[in-house]
Scaffold this motif. Structure first.
Motif, mmCIF file in Angstrom:
data_model
loop_
_atom_site.group_PDB
_atom_site.id
_atom_site.type_symbol
_atom_site.label_atom_id
_atom_site.label_comp_id
_atom_site.label_asym_id
_atom_site.label_seq_id
_atom_site.Cartn_x
_atom_site.Cartn_y
_atom_site.Cartn_z
ATOM 1 N N CYS A 755 0.823 -1.218 0.000
ATOM 2 C CA CYS A 755 0.000 0.000 0.000
ATOM 3 C C CYS A 755 0.851 1.260 0.000
ATOM 4 O O CYS A 755 0.322 2.359 -0.239
ATOM 5 N N LEU A 756 2.109 1.131 0.303
ATOM 6 C CA LEU A 756 2.954 2.306 0.494
ATOM 7 C C LEU A 756 3.205 3.039 -0.819
ATOM 8 O O LEU A 756 3.259 2.418 -1.881
ATOM 9 N N ARG A 905 -6.877 -3.205 -4.617
ATOM 10 C CA ARG A 905 -6.693 -3.715 -3.259
ATOM 11 C C ARG A 905 -8.021 -3.754 -2.529
ATOM 12 O O ARG A 905 -8.324 -4.710 -1.798
ATOM 13 N N ALA A 906 -8.831 -2.714 -2.715
ATOM 14 C CA ALA A 906 -10.132 -2.664 -2.037
ATOM 15 C C ALA A 906 -11.011 -3.834 -2.462
ATOM 16 O O ALA A 906 -11.707 -4.442 -1.635
ATOM 17 N N GLU A 907 -10.973 -4.170 -3.749
ATOM 18 C CA GLU A 907 -11.775 -5.293 -4.244
ATOM 19 C C GLU A 907 -11.286 -6.608 -3.646
ATOM 20 O O GLU A 907 -12.090 -7.461 -3.234
ATOM 21 N N ALA A 908 -9.967 -6.788 -3.568
ATOM 22 C CA ALA A 908 -9.419 -8.017 -2.987
ATOM 23 C C ALA A 908 -9.806 -8.135 -1.521
ATOM 24 O O ALA A 908 -10.197 -9.218 -1.053
ATOM 25 N N LEU A 932 -7.706 -6.190 7.971
ATOM 26 C CA LEU A 932 -7.623 -5.701 6.592
ATOM 27 C C LEU A 932 -7.724 -4.181 6.512
ATOM 28 O O LEU A 932 -7.346 -3.589 5.494
ATOM 29 N N SER A 933 -8.249 -3.551 7.553
ATOM 30 C CA SER A 933 -8.439 -2.096 7.514
ATOM 31 C C SER A 933 -7.114 -1.346 7.449
ATOM 32 O O SER A 933 -7.090 -0.151 7.133
ATOM 33 N N HIS A 934 -6.019 -2.028 7.756
ATOM 34 C CA HIS A 934 -4.714 -1.368 7.713
ATOM 35 C C HIS A 934 -4.190 -1.222 6.289
ATOM 36 O O HIS A 934 -3.215 -0.493 6.069
ATOM 37 N N PHE A 935 -4.807 -1.913 5.325
ATOM 38 C CA PHE A 935 -4.307 -1.885 3.948
ATOM 39 C C PHE A 935 -5.001 -0.777 3.171
ATOM 40 O O PHE A 935 -5.898 -1.009 2.372
ATOM 41 N N LYS A 936 -4.556 0.432 3.403
ATOM 42 C CA LYS A 936 -5.147 1.585 2.733
ATOM 43 C C LYS A 936 -4.041 2.472 2.197
ATOM 44 O O LYS A 936 -2.948 2.503 2.730
#
Length: 936
Positions: A755-756, A905-908, A932-936
């Motif tokens: 995500c970075l 990423r949101a879809e996955a 999963l909320s950390h993957f933004k």
């Protein structure tokens, strides 16, 4: 998607105003035949072939602003060995020139152009009975800066990959096809495969039946059984009629023609085309157009062509699908607007893992009454073409581009699947396959929406068109495109895969079920694995070439073990080409064996530094050179072997801190401690419960159960997987970990790509590389775990082996390259060819499953069976980490990784969350949504 209401009401042109914008009369070649300024090579005895081709090459180099070819043929080159890579291009120099130049930059000297049959010879293969090896006695090799050299090779140089201009006609077709027939190395094409690609009936059936792509409604007549066709070629939009004899079957022809013209498939169309089709007729342009109401004239045209029908030919009656008419802005001039046609040309290559990858798109625009042919019009980009057609919204153009990518890659996947069913004779050899494919599309209106209609495929014309578009872009200052790079990487990768075939690999340590992929990969790559393993009953014993049981679990005696392993290897008469380990426990032993065998690999001293965590950080703290120095990434820590060490460390270390095993793996025994008392208690439990390898196999207890206390580092956790060759970074992949379950730091979730933003990923990669090099790890595939703190990266630990758990599988799925193959290549002394600019194909998000949390849901609840069923349909990715729950309580390890992919990423993450909720993996005790909320 655009609806029919958005289409223009402009009437379709009449038969006299429009001809079929189809695949006929394609004109290969785009470079002019100019005399070169460079010197001519010595006469090779084949002036009609090699001399003319050499002139074309010099002309092409001149147009690119590159120096002429240097003739060094008087001084033969020697010294080519079995690990030297040779990608051989046979035939015309112009079609593949940008690929040769790019390949020469990536792997200097590996790309060799053969211009004449007298420059090569075929000898019976030493490894594949019935096949042939191609040996080059002369060729033009390419190096950095666009330099090319005419060379002779003594002894002749063996080709590892071969492709070329497998034209169905022309001066090169005969000798190129003959030299490339039945080779023992991967061959990107053949004359039989090219003829299949150039046959519109064969490819149209595959595209419709197997790829599910719309094709022009087609009625085809063939003679007899039509051996070049499937036995039951039923496909949407394609009807096949087999005729025993074209004479005396006029009534049948009239009946079939009438049914076709009056059928539902022809309702949207007003015109048809009649032509002879097959590879012999490619480019002839012999066709006639008719209104569909002219039934008698159409039947007569079909009958006339049936009299010329031969085996492997067909007579096609097909709908003329006009380019969709879209609303256009008001004209700037009162002059009448003429109807035009659009042809979309796509080039797809066989990329890593044999997956199709769209390389480039080029469009041709022309008057509707003249066919839009390759080479007859200058190409232009897809986006500008769609804007010209009235697709104004960027989102609509992007949606069409995405659909085009999916359609082109689906077309190649279907053709490759159909090829796999052919006999070796139909292939032109057991190793011949299609690696480059052109697919042409028409933008049409189908059922009220814009649709991509697949027209045909080709073996080289789309390549030439796309390379022309690339060259035109450079002429106006556009940055270099990806096409030559993608194709050169694909060809070089295929050659490297062939190089590893049959190589003897000494593998130290089999590992558990999480390493099961090693055995399948070894078979697929043709590796001969000689396995040294402590468990004499290991399931891999029957999956390897040689099984060498030897108990090396007490790793404090690895020097002694290395001597015993050497004795085992010598007693069996083994002469391995490489030695390595994927199993964390055995990396030092593998380095010691490598050193004794004189094989490439990281030194034992470097692996020891990386393997012992406190030693890693203490070593880095002394590395003060660089900008910033490696000491910047080290974390203060203290080694713990007794409670006295705990007391001394607690007085020097701020709390909270992290206590972990010195040689641990899998996160076992890692714990956040808030005080000296908690550290004492955790150390007492760990030293009581985890004393040797039998207490918890595979986590490093063969090195002892010493601990360390490390300063706690805030921030997000990441894995960086590196490929390093001779101290040079060749590839790096960054993945993100979700929040760990404190206080045990157990991994919960992960995602790839990271995500970075790019600059933060670059920080992690540079920190990981600097830490590896500072520890002496200069050759190999390594996994580095880091925290990204507010002040930058901080090292957690270095794993001097390929990343574990799901990482190899995920990187392969998202980016293509295989870390296992990369490790083998480095161990053989070959720098792996990896994507210079890796682009993710998809996004993956995954969650770890624990036996204690998910055992009932996965077992008794039927969740595991459901997951396996979804995996068989390609809807989830499962990575089994242990056969059953490993450890218990704070020593538990994850038993399964479950992941879903998506275009974003949101879809996955959304797919994964829904799956986990449906199967009971998500719960208040195990909140997947939070992970999963950390993957933004």
């Amino acid at each position: 998607m655009l609806s029919v209401e958005q289409m223009s009401a402009e009437p379709a042109p009449s038969p006299k105003e429009q001809e079929w914008a189809g695949p006929e009369a394609l004109c290969p070649g785009w470079l002019e035949d100019e005399a070169p300024d460079g010197e001519m090579p010595e006469d090779s005895g084949d002036p009609d072939c090699a001399t003319h081709a050499y002139e074309l090459l010099q002309s092409a180099l001149l147009q690119e602003g590159l120096p002429h070819t240097l003739d060094c043929s008087a001084e033969p080159r020697t010294g080519f060995g079995p690990l030297d890579m040779t990608v051989c291009i046979l035939g015309s120099p112009t079609a593949f020139l940008p690929i040769l130049l790019e390949g020469g930059t990536r792997c200097p000297g590996a790309m060799v152009l053969c211009l004449s049959p007298t420059w090569a010879s075929r000898v019976p293969s030493e490894t594949s009975p019935g096949a042939w090896s191609l040996l080059l006695s002369r060729g033009i090799s390419f190096k950095e800066g666009g330099h090319s050299t005419l060379e002779t090779f003594t002894p002749p140089r063996r080709a590892n990959y071969v492709t070329g201009t497998f034209a169905t006609g022309g001066s090169d077709g005969g000798w190129v096809g003959e030299l490339a027939r039945d080779l023992d190395c991967p061959t990107g094409g053949s004359v039989p495969l090219t003829r299949r690609l150039e046959d519109p009936l064969v490819t149209r059936w595959v595209l419709a039946a197997r790829a599910g792509l719309p094709v022009p409604p087609t009625l085809a007549f063939v003679l007899g059984p039509g051996g070049h066709l499937p036995t039951d070629p039923v496909a949407p939009g394609v009807r096949l009629v087999r005729l025993e004899d074209p004479q005396g079957q006029e009534s049948l022809v009239q009946e079939e023609v009438g049914a076709f013209l009056g059928g539902t498939a022809m309702e949207p169309y007003s015109q048809v085309l009649v032509r002879l089709a097959g590879w012999r007729w490619r480019g002839t342009g012999a066709h006639s157009t008719h209104g569909k109401e002219e039934g008698a004239a159409v039947a007569q045209a079909v009958g006339a062509r049936l009299r010329r029908l031969r085996e492997e030919d067909s007579v096609l009656l097909e709908a003329l699908v006009p380019t969709a008419r879209l609303p256009m802005p008001p004209p700037r001039s009162p002059a009448p607007r003429l109807p035009v046609a659009l042809r979309i040309c796509t080039l797809v290559c066989r990329s890593w893992g044999d997956r199709p990858q769209l390389c480039q798109v080029a469009c041709g625009v022309g008057r509707a009454e003249a066919p839009v042919r390759h080479g007859a019009a200058l190409p232009q980009g897809l986006d500008s073409s769609l804007q010209q057609w009235g697709v104004v919204a960027p989102s609509q153009r992007q949606a069409l581009a995405t659909r085009l990518r999916g359609a082109a890659e689906a077309a190649m996947a279907a053709l490759l699947a159909a090829e796999a069913e052919l006999s070796p004779q139909q292939h032109g050899g057991t190793r011949a396959r299609t690696d480059l494919l052109g697919v042409d599309f028409l933008l049409a209106c189908v059922d009220g929406t814009l649709e991509l209609v697949a027209l045909s495929t080709n073996s080289q014309r789309c390549l030439e068109t796309c390379l022309l578009a690339e060259a035109m872009g450079r002429a106006v200052g556009e940055p270099p495109g990806d096409l030559p790079r993608l194709l050169a990487e694909a060809l070089l990768h295929q050659a490297q895969c062939h190089l590893v075939e049959g190589k003897d690999i000494l593998l130290i340590g089999a590992g558990g079920v999480s390493k099961s992929f090693v055995w399948d990969a070894a078979r697929d790559y043709g590796l001969r694995i000689h396995l040294v393993e402590s468990d004499p009953e290991h399931f891999a014993a029957g999956l390897v070439q040689t099984f060498l049981p030897y108990d090396s679990r007490e790793h404090r005696r690895d020097e002694e073990h290395a001597e015993r392993v050497m004795e085992l290897v010598q007693a069996r008469g083994l002469r391995p080409h490489a030695c390595l380990s994927y199993w964390d426990d055995c990396v030092v032993l593998a380095a010691l064996v490598c050193q004794r065998l004189g094989l490439r690999g990281p030194t034992p001293a470097a692996v020891r530094v990386a393997k012992q965590k406190s030693r890693t950080h203490q070593h880095l703290q002394r590395c003060r050179r660089g900008r910033p120095p490696p000491a910047t990434f080290a974390v203060p820590c203290c080694r713990l072997q007794s409670h006295g060490d705990v007391e001394r460390a607690a007085s020097a270390m701020p709390f909270p801190a992290v206590a972990k095993l010195e040689f641990g793996a899998g996160g076992v025994g890692v714990r956040l401690v808030e005080s000296a008392g908690q550290c004492h208690a955790h150390a007492a439990r760990l030293w009581r419960d985890l004393r040797d390898d039998a207490d918890h196999p595979g986590i490093g207890l063969g090195w002892g159960n010493a601990m360390l206390l490390m300063e706690y580092v805030p921030g997000t956790e990441h894995d960086v997987d590196l490929v390093i060759f001779e101290g040079r970074l060749l590839g790096a992949w960054v993945s993100d970990n979700g929040p760990t379950r404190l206080p045990a730091f157990l991994e919960t979730a992960a995602c790839l790509p990271s995500c970075l933003p790019a600059d933060r990923q670059a920080q992690l990669v540079r920190a990981a590389l600097q830490c590896c090099l500072a520890c002496g790890l200069r050759d190999g595939v390594f996994n580095v775990e880091l925290k990204l703190a507010p002040g930058g990266p901080r090292l957690l630990e270095i794993n001097p082996r390929m990343g574990g758990f799901y990482l190899r599988d995920w990187i392969r799925e998202v980016y293509g390259p295989d870390l296992l193959l990369a490790a083998v290549l480095v161990a053989l002394g070959l720098p792996p060819v990896l994507p210079a600019r890796p682009a993710p194909r998809a996004h993956l998000a995954g969650v770890m499953c624990l036996g204690s949390e998910h055992g009932p849901a996965l077992g008794g609840g039927g969740g595991l069976e459901a997951l396996r069923a979804l995996q068989s349909r390609g809807l989830v990715r499962l990575n089994r980490l242990f056969e059953e729950t490993a450890g218990a309580g704070e020593y538990e390890e994850p038993c399964l990784s479950v992941a879903c992919s998506g275009a974003t990423r949101a879809e996955a993450c959304l797919r994964l969350l829904g799956l986990c909720q449906a199967l009971g993996i998500d719960s208040p005790r195990y909140p997947v949504e939070h992970f999963l909320s950390h993957f933004k």
